[in-house]
Enzyme design. Structure first.
Site, PDB file in Angstrom:
ATOM      1  N   ALA A 170       0.917  -0.908   0.217  1.00  0.00           N
ATOM      2  CA  ALA A 170      -0.128  -0.366   0.200  1.00  0.00           C
ATOM      3  C   ALA A 170       0.568   1.630  -0.444  1.00  0.00           C
ATOM      4  CB  ALA A 170      -1.426   0.258   1.570  1.00  0.00           C
ATOM      5  N   TYR A 202      -6.226   9.152   1.471  1.00  0.00           N
ATOM      6  CA  TYR A 202      -5.642   7.488   2.343  1.00  0.00           C
ATOM      7  C   TYR A 202      -6.638   7.200   2.127  1.00  0.00           C
ATOM      8  CZ  TYR A 202      -3.497   4.218   4.841  1.00  0.00           C
ATOM      9  OH  TYR A 202      -3.044   2.463   5.487  1.00  0.00           O
TER      10      TYR A 202
END
Length: 278
Positions: free
Chosen positions: A54, A119
């Site tokens: 990620a 995010y």
């Protein structure tokens, strides 16, 4: 996927005794490359794929939105498509930052997400891609929070580093969450695997704290209590990405599936500090 990261490296170490592991990192595979990702999964033909890759720089995601969505949304979708082709199960790591923090009590898996920052939004979009591509029995999404571990930069290592450089630290006191040790998370993921868990499951260390309380405890456990820690408000921290004020996750479903409770975050921090000092 993400085998060399903070969580990925502990997963490889922990699962290696029970499973045949093939780890891939950024240098081995770019998960934003759809064709390469699907081909890699096809060639390896695993029964389970764990995605811990990620783009996790919360403030960085605000300034590089394209990268955030390419990795956290598209990358997750690409992996899901690869898993679908060979009927492999996908275990995907997600985040507490998909919530806005306005609930003021621990979030359960069915609560409605409402991310405050890029995010969180990109991670939520990644979850949606997985759920679009795979059937319910084809994925496990593990939501977790505030990770710390030996193989990457994290809040504990940052506080310990600053404690050797400064006499005073200013730390946010109006954001509350649950610090989670990557070693404990790895063990929890194995328990979920052994119980064939599917869907979405919250997994964090137990207990909650603000970043300020967290810092004070880190310094106490490391014997650095001489350093003065000042609590500040979020707006004083001047971070570009907004954060949820309260993002504690309820671990009830995890306990129900596994019959196991994860230890308190303070006990985990104590062990982590001993580990890095040895």
């Amino acid at each position: 996927m993400g085998a060399n990261g903070m969580l990925g490296s502990d997963l490889v170490k922990h699962l290696g005794g029970s499973y045949e592991i093939v780890g891939t990192g950024k240098k081995d595979l770019d998960i934003t490359d759809k064709k390469a990702t699907i081909e890699t999964i096809n060639s390896l033909s695993p029964s389970i794929v764990i995605n811990s890759a990620a783009y996790t720089d919360v403030d960085g995601c605000e300034s590089d939105r394209e990268r955030a969505f390419m990795v956290n949304r598209n990358g997750a979708g690409n992996i899901a498509m690869g898993c679908r082709e060979i009927n492999a199960k996908l275990i995907h790591i997600s985040t507490d930052y998909i919530f806005d923090g306005k609930k003021n009590k621990p979030y359960v898996e069915d609560d409605e997400p409402c991310p405050l920052n890029i995010y969180g939004l990109s991670k939520l979009e990644g979850e949606k891609e997985i759920r679009k591509v795979l059937p319910l029995n084809g994925y496990l999404i593990v939501r977790t929070s505030w990770l710390f571990g030996k193989n990457g930069e994290n809040f504990v290592s940052t506080i310990l580093k600053l404690s050797g450089e400064k006499d005073e630290l200013k730390v946010v006191n109006d954001q509350v969450g649950s610090p989670t040790y990557t070693v404990d998370l790895s063990e929890a993921i194995e328990r979920l695997m052994n119980n064939n868990a599917t869907g979405i499951v919250n997994v964090t260390n137990s207990g909650e704290c603000s970043w300020y309380n967290y810092a004070v405890e880190i310094l106490r456990l490391s014997g650095n209590e001489r350093i003065r820690v000042l609590p500040i408000k979020t707006e004083e921290s001047r971070r570009s990405a907004p954060r949820p004020a309260y993002s504690v996750l309820n671990n009830g479903r995890y306990r129900l599936i596994t019959g196991h409770s994860i230890r308190h975050w303070g006990d985990a921090v104590k062990e982590y500090i001993k580990t890095i000092n040895n």
